[in-house]
Each structure stands twice: as structure tokens, then as C-alpha cells.
Design a protein around this motif. Structure first.
Motif, PDB file in Angstrom:
ATOM      1  N   LEU A 113       0.837  -1.210   0.000  1.00  0.00           N
ATOM      2  CA  LEU A 113       0.000   0.000   0.000  1.00  0.00           C
ATOM      3  C   LEU A 113       0.865   1.251   0.000  1.00  0.00           C
ATOM      4  CD1 LEU A 113      -2.793  -1.039   2.522  1.00  0.00           C
ATOM      5  CD2 LEU A 113      -2.951  -0.945   0.047  1.00  0.00           C
ATOM      6  N   ARG A 114       1.996   1.164   0.678  1.00  0.00           N
ATOM      7  CA  ARG A 114       2.873   2.348   0.762  1.00  0.00           C
ATOM      8  C   ARG A 114       3.654   2.548  -0.539  1.00  0.00           C
ATOM      9  NH1 ARG A 114       4.021   6.884   1.271  1.00  0.00           N
ATOM     10  NH2 ARG A 114       5.934   7.693   2.160  1.00  0.00           N
ATOM     11  N   HIS A 115       4.300   1.491  -1.009  1.00  0.00           N
ATOM     12  CA  HIS A 115       5.250   1.668  -2.115  1.00  0.00           C
ATOM     13  C   HIS A 115       4.711   1.236  -3.478  1.00  0.00           C
ATOM     14  CE1 HIS A 115       8.491   3.090   0.374  1.00  0.00           C
ATOM     15  NE2 HIS A 115       8.227   2.132   1.236  1.00  0.00           N
ATOM     16  N   TYR A 116       3.594   0.542  -3.491  1.00  0.00           N
ATOM     17  CA  TYR A 116       3.010   0.182  -4.782  1.00  0.00           C
ATOM     18  C   TYR A 116       1.769   1.033  -5.057  1.00  0.00           C
ATOM     19  CZ  TYR A 116       0.987  -2.693  -8.491  1.00  0.00           C
ATOM     20  OH  TYR A 116       0.446  -3.125  -9.672  1.00  0.00           O
ATOM     21  N   GLU A 117       0.961   1.206  -4.040  1.00  0.00           N
ATOM     22  CA  GLU A 117      -0.258   2.006  -4.195  1.00  0.00           C
ATOM     23  C   GLU A 117      -0.015   3.485  -3.913  1.00  0.00           C
ATOM     24  OE1 GLU A 117      -3.457   1.139  -5.096  1.00  0.00           O
ATOM     25  OE2 GLU A 117      -2.611  -0.770  -5.717  1.00  0.00           O
ATOM     26  N   SER A 162       9.145  -0.285   7.417  1.00  0.00           N
ATOM     27  CA  SER A 162      10.599  -0.218   7.567  1.00  0.00           C
ATOM     28  C   SER A 162      11.202  -1.623   7.680  1.00  0.00           C
ATOM     29  CB  SER A 162      10.932   0.609   8.815  1.00  0.00           C
ATOM     30  OG  SER A 162      12.278   0.495   9.122  1.00  0.00           O
ATOM     31  N   ARG A 163      10.572  -2.466   8.498  1.00  0.00           N
ATOM     32  CA  ARG A 163      11.047  -3.851   8.646  1.00  0.00           C
ATOM     33  C   ARG A 163      10.991  -4.588   7.314  1.00  0.00           C
ATOM     34  NH1 ARG A 163       8.031  -5.480  14.233  1.00  0.00           N
ATOM     35  NH2 ARG A 163       9.443  -4.421  15.645  1.00  0.00           N
ATOM     36  N   ALA A 164       9.913  -4.337   6.584  1.00  0.00           N
ATOM     37  CA  ALA A 164       9.747  -5.001   5.288  1.00  0.00           C
ATOM     38  C   ALA A 164      10.892  -4.607   4.342  1.00  0.00           C
ATOM     39  CB  ALA A 164       8.402  -4.622   4.681  1.00  0.00           C
ATOM     40  N   ILE A 165      11.216  -3.319   4.323  1.00  0.00           N
ATOM     41  CA  ILE A 165      12.280  -2.857   3.410  1.00  0.00           C
ATOM     42  C   ILE A 165      13.622  -3.474   3.813  1.00  0.00           C
ATOM     43  CG2 ILE A 165      13.557  -0.827   2.607  1.00  0.00           C
ATOM     44  CD1 ILE A 165      10.942   0.770   2.983  1.00  0.00           C
ATOM     45  N   VAL A 166      13.880  -3.494   5.111  1.00  0.00           N
ATOM     46  CA  VAL A 166      15.152  -4.056   5.593  1.00  0.00           C
ATOM     47  C   VAL A 166      15.252  -5.535   5.214  1.00  0.00           C
ATOM     48  CG1 VAL A 166      16.410  -4.667   7.698  1.00  0.00           C
ATOM     49  CG2 VAL A 166      15.446  -2.386   7.456  1.00  0.00           C
ATOM     50  N   LYS A 167      14.170  -6.261   5.406  1.00  0.00           N
ATOM     51  CA  LYS A 167      14.171  -7.692   5.047  1.00  0.00           C
ATOM     52  C   LYS A 167      14.376  -7.879   3.548  1.00  0.00           C
ATOM     53  CE  LYS A 167      11.284  -9.875   8.583  1.00  0.00           C
ATOM     54  NZ  LYS A 167       9.979 -10.529   8.818  1.00  0.00           N
ATOM     55  N   LEU A 168      13.662  -7.057   2.786  1.00  0.00           N
ATOM     56  CA  LEU A 168      13.784  -7.156   1.323  1.00  0.00           C
ATOM     57  C   LEU A 168      15.216  -6.882   0.879  1.00  0.00           C
ATOM     58  CD1 LEU A 168      10.548  -5.317   0.150  1.00  0.00           C
ATOM     59  CD2 LEU A 168      11.158  -7.659  -0.393  1.00  0.00           C
ATOM     60  N   ARG A 169      15.787  -5.859   1.464  1.00  0.00           N
ATOM     61  CA  ARG A 169      17.146  -5.482   1.065  1.00  0.00           C
ATOM     62  C   ARG A 169      18.143  -6.594   1.407  1.00  0.00           C
ATOM     63  NH1 ARG A 169      21.684  -1.830   3.543  1.00  0.00           N
ATOM     64  NH2 ARG A 169      23.094  -2.176   1.813  1.00  0.00           N
ATOM     65  N   ALA A 170      17.993  -7.126   2.618  1.00  0.00           N
ATOM     66  CA  ALA A 170      18.904  -8.201   3.036  1.00  0.00           C
ATOM     67  C   ALA A 170      18.765  -9.400   2.103  1.00  0.00           C
ATOM     68  CB  ALA A 170      18.598  -8.607   4.466  1.00  0.00           C
ATOM     69  N   GLU A 226      17.011   1.488  -4.294  1.00  0.00           N
ATOM     70  CA  GLU A 226      17.141   0.513  -5.375  1.00  0.00           C
ATOM     71  C   GLU A 226      16.271  -0.720  -5.095  1.00  0.00           C
ATOM     72  OE1 GLU A 226      18.460   0.882  -8.143  1.00  0.00           O
ATOM     73  OE2 GLU A 226      18.764  -1.124  -8.979  1.00  0.00           O
ATOM     74  N   THR A 227      16.285  -1.123  -3.824  1.00  0.00           N
ATOM     75  CA  THR A 227      15.453  -2.264  -3.416  1.00  0.00           C
ATOM     76  C   THR A 227      13.976  -1.973  -3.692  1.00  0.00           C
ATOM     77  OG1 THR A 227      17.009  -2.753  -1.650  1.00  0.00           O
ATOM     78  CG2 THR A 227      14.836  -3.735  -1.446  1.00  0.00           C
ATOM     79  N   LEU A 228      13.593  -0.779  -3.309  1.00  0.00           N
ATOM     80  CA  LEU A 228      12.189  -0.388  -3.513  1.00  0.00           C
ATOM     81  C   LEU A 228      11.851  -0.319  -4.999  1.00  0.00           C
ATOM     82  CD1 LEU A 228      11.594   2.370  -0.833  1.00  0.00           C
ATOM     83  CD2 LEU A 228      10.485   0.157  -0.998  1.00  0.00           C
ATOM     84  N   ARG A 229      12.760   0.240  -5.766  1.00  0.00           N
ATOM     85  CA  ARG A 229      12.515   0.396  -7.205  1.00  0.00           C
ATOM     86  C   ARG A 229      12.351  -0.974  -7.863  1.00  0.00           C
ATOM     87  NH1 ARG A 229      15.035   0.382 -11.832  1.00  0.00           N
ATOM     88  NH2 ARG A 229      17.009  -0.284 -10.926  1.00  0.00           N
ATOM     89  N   ILE A 230      13.280  -1.864  -7.513  1.00  0.00           N
ATOM     90  CA  ILE A 230      13.227  -3.209  -8.099  1.00  0.00           C
ATOM     91  C   ILE A 230      11.946  -3.922  -7.667  1.00  0.00           C
ATOM     92  CG2 ILE A 230      14.319  -5.504  -8.010  1.00  0.00           C
ATOM     93  CD1 ILE A 230      17.018  -3.996  -7.722  1.00  0.00           C
ATOM     94  N   THR A 231      11.664  -3.812  -6.367  1.00  0.00           N
ATOM     95  CA  THR A 231      10.502  -4.536  -5.834  1.00  0.00           C
ATOM     96  C   THR A 231       9.211  -4.063  -6.480  1.00  0.00           C
ATOM     97  OG1 THR A 231      11.682  -4.640  -3.743  1.00  0.00           O
ATOM     98  CG2 THR A 231       9.393  -5.263  -3.682  1.00  0.00           C
ATOM     99  N   THR A 232       9.024  -2.747  -6.501  1.00  0.00           N
ATOM    100  CA  THR A 232       7.764  -2.235  -7.057  1.00  0.00           C
ATOM    101  C   THR A 232       7.653  -2.530  -8.556  1.00  0.00           C
ATOM    102  OG1 THR A 232       8.861  -0.080  -7.172  1.00  0.00           O
ATOM    103  CG2 THR A 232       7.324  -0.421  -5.378  1.00  0.00           C
ATOM    104  N   ARG A 233       8.812  -2.523  -9.227  1.00  0.00           N
ATOM    105  CA  ARG A 233       8.776  -2.840 -10.661  1.00  0.00           C
ATOM    106  C   ARG A 233       8.384  -4.305 -10.874  1.00  0.00           C
ATOM    107  NH1 ARG A 233      12.754  -4.527 -14.245  1.00  0.00           N
ATOM    108  NH2 ARG A 233      14.361  -4.355 -12.654  1.00  0.00           N
TER     109      ARG A 233
END
Lengths: 201, 192
Positions: free
Chosen positions: A146-150, A173-181, B26-33
Motif C-alpha cells: 500500500l505504501r510503495h506500490y499504491e 521499515s522492517r519489510a524494506i530491511v528484510k527485502l534489502r537483506a 534501489e530495493t524499492l525500485r526493483i521490488t515495485t517494478r
């Protein structure tokens, strides 16, 4: 809201199923994607998104054009997701279906050797993102989407999900950290796969 | 992962923060894409919409039934609107019975309500009366009793005097020529 959309809404409010189906065609993809990333299963995503559409159809009389149709629809969809999660668990939890699909695609791509390295890299990356999203809880995934796609604000998400803004911020924030890792760890694997593919070509 | 307060200033100044921020973006950009990439192919959607239409039709049917049931009048309205087919002879008989009962009721002797009669009955109520009784009581005076007591126990008084006063000696006593007599009046009422 366009005139045609307003007209479709008016007709749908007068029990015109065809008009409602036309409205559904406009937004079905977005709603389906939200449902898919929320429950992480294709069949559940279809059931869940169609349940949201049915609820929207039943509640269409209460739509007052105060907000856009999609905002109203998204709110109904989020409620349907939350209620669905409360009532029963999803058919197949986790990333099993998605990962299997991606693995098959990846193998086919390697075998056919028709796909470009960039496409293959994207597919590996896609698999990584799906796996990373699968590691999040459904609520975390939904808040992140909802935050980053919507593109909803933290306040809007908190309001829609009946929680505090702080909770939303923390979850995202936790979601982004997990995704990045996860993406960092998988990026090396993707590079190795591409190197292997390039060598085979 | 670098831990630093993610204010804009620090992100631009701190190299680690800048790198961290870029990585997250970059993570966000890739993910949303790639979220979009999860959408099913175009061939999937006709079937999806057909299934949705089918569900909508079913829902509409139940919706119409619900609406129809919602439009039905309440049980009170239905009760007052309800009609029961009655044969004419039965109806006439019922009317006749009703008329006769009305006639009977109107001819029945009127029962007047009993009138209230006021009766005066004298009632004796016992009243407690107070009675004052005067009684004269004679009692002996204290002095007489005391004297009698003294006469009864002279030896005791003498012994008491002997104990309290010193023994008087007559040494140096001179009798006077004159006799001085003092009469003390009073005493008991009988004394004259």
C-alpha cells in the motif's frame, strides 16, 4: 473520475451487471495484484480479489463519489483481505507456488537459450523479490504494497488497517530491511547464474 | 547495515548513509517494478471476468430475492390485511349471535353500584387518668434520736471524752464570789 466511469457507476448502482463488469475490467489487474502479493498464491488471489469485487457490488449503493472509485474499492478490498485472514487461512501458504513457477520458467529459458541475459536476470531478481516478500507477514506485505506500490500515505494505511501510524511505519521499515537483506544475498546467486548461462551460450 | 539517523542532511553528508539510502531506494525500485511482473498473462483475464460475471449473476439473484423479501409488508400489516373465506350461512349465524348477545347485554338489569351509608357509632376509648395522692409522713427528728443514742451509750461517750481531753487538775482553782448563771434557751420542742 471520468464521465464514462461515473456513468458506469450510476448504471451499476441501478443493478446493471454489465456496467459493473466493465468497471471491474478497468481495475481487476490492480486488485488482483494486491491480492496476489497479499496471499502469495494465484488461486487464493483470484478468490480473494473476486470476493472483494462481490463485496463492492453489494456495497455499491453506499458509494457517494466523495472519493475516487478506486480509493473506495481499495478500502473494500483491504477490509476483505483482513476479514479473510481472520476467518480462515489461505489455501497454500508461502512462496511454494510462485517459486516453483519461476523455477520452471527459468529452466525453460535456459534450455531454450532464446531469452536475453537481461530478461533472465530480471526473472532471477523477480524470484528473489517474491521470496523476500514471502518472508514478510501478510500484514507487513500489505502495508509495504500500500505504501510503495499504491502510494498511500502512512496515515491512510493506518486508517484503512485500523492501526496506528507508528505501527505502519515500523512494519514498512522492517519489510524494506528484510527485502534489502534478501535481495543482497540473492544478487550474488543471480550473478553466478548469469555467468553460468553466458558461459554455456 | 549502517545504523545512523536517517535525516536528509546526514544521508547526504555521511557516505555510509548515502550508500544505505541508495541501496534501499534501489530495493524499492526493483521490488515495485517486479510486483507488476507478477500479473498473469493477458490470456488469463477473459476467464477471470467470466467467473466474476457468473458470481455476480448468482449474487444478483440472491440480492433480488433479498430485496423482494425486504419489500414484503411486516407481519402487523399482513395481519390486518389478512382475509379468511367464510361461508355465507356461517357468517350470517355469527352476525345473528353477535346481535343477540348485544340485545341481551342491553336488556340485562342494571346493577347499581352500592351506595355508601354513613353510620355514627359511639366508641368508648379508655383514657388513662392520673390521680394525685397526698400523704403526710411524720418522721422523728435527728437530734432526738442522737440524744437518745447518747443516753443509750454513756459509757462510750465518757470513754471518748477521756480519750480526747487531757485530765483536768484542780490545782490553782479559786472559786469566785459571784455566781454567774447562764441560761441557754432552745433544745427540744417539748422542753419548756
Amino acid at each position: 473520475m471520468t464521465d464514462s466511469e461515473t456513468d458506469l457507476i450510476r448504471r451499476a448502482q441501478a443493478d446493471d451487471t454489465d456496467a459493473f463488469c466493465l468497471l471491474a475490467e478497468s481495475y481487476a489487474r490492480r486488485i488482483y495484484l494486491l491480492a496476489f502479493h497479499y496471499c502469495h498464491n494465484a488461486q487464493d488471489a483470484e478468490d480473494l480479489s473476486q470476493e472483494a469485487w462481490l463485496k463492492a457490488y453489494q456495497a455499491l449503493g453506499s458509494f457517494r463519489s466523495d472519493s475516487s472509485f478506486y480509493t473506495w474499492l481499495r478500502r473494500i478490498t483491504i477490509n476483505a483481505f483482513i476479514n479473510h485472514q481472520r476467518s480462515n487461512s489461505f489455501r497454500r501458504q508461502g512462496q511454494t507456488t510462485v517459486v516453483e513457477l519461476i523455477d520452471v520458467d527459468f529452466e525453460i529459458a535456459i534450455e531454450s537459450r532464446s531469452a536475453s541475459p537481461e530478461t533472465l536476470y530480471n526473472k532471477v531478481l523477480f524470484e528473489s523479490v517474491m521470496n523476500a516478500l514471502a518472508e514478510l507477514t501478510p500484514s507487513q506485505r500489505l502495508m509495504f504494497l500500500l505504501r510503495h506500490y499504491e502510494g498511500m500515505s502512512y496515515e491512510e494505511i493506518a486508517n484503512a488497517m485500523n492501526c496506528s501510524t507508528g505501527t505502519v511505519k515500523k512494519s514498512v521499515s522492517r519489510a524494506i530491511v528484510k527485502l534489502r537483506a534478501r535481495l543482497n544475498a540473492d544478487r550474488d546467486t543471480a550473478d553466478e547464474s548469469l555467468t553460468r548461462l553466458a558461459a554455456e551460450c | 547495515m549502517h545504523n545512523c539517523n536517517d535525516t536528509d542532511e546526514q544521508i547526504t553528508e555521511c557516505a555510509d548513509c548515502h550508500e544505505e539510502s541508495n541501496a534501499l531506494n534501489e530495493t524499492l525500485r526493483i521490488t515495485t517494478r517486479l510486483i507488476d511482473a507478477a500479473a498473469p498473462p493477458d490470456s488469463y483475464w477473459p476467464g477471470y471476468h467470466a467467473r466474476l460475471r457468473e458470481k455476480l449473476t448468482q449474487t444478483r439473484g440472491s440480492h433480488v430475492v433479498t430485496k423482494a423479501s425486504a419489500n414484503e409488508p411486516s407481519w402487523i400489516t399482513r395481519f390486518f390485511r389478512a382475509s379468511v373465506p367464510v361461508p355465507v350461512p356461517v357468517g350470517l349465524a355469527l352476525i345473528l349471535v353477535f346481535a343477540l348477545s348485544l340485545l341481551f347485554v342491553s336488556r340485562a338489569p342494571e346493577q347499581t353500584a352500592p351506595q355508601l351509608q354513613v353510620v355514627h357509632v359511639p366508641v368508648e376509648v379508655p383514657v388513662v387518668q392520673e390521680k394525685i395522692v397526698t400523704r403526710v409522713v411524720y418522721r422523728e427528728r435527728q437530734t432526738a434520736s442522737r440524744r437518745s443514742k447518747q443516753t443509750i451509750t454513756p459509757s462510750r461517750n465518757e470513754s471518748t471524752l477521756a480519750r480526747t481531753h487531757n485530765p483536768v487538775s484542780l490545782i490553782g482553782f479559786k472559786p469566785t464570789d459571784e455566781i454567774k448563771l447562764t441560761v441557754i434557751k432552745g433544745g427540744s420542742p417539748n422542753e419548756k
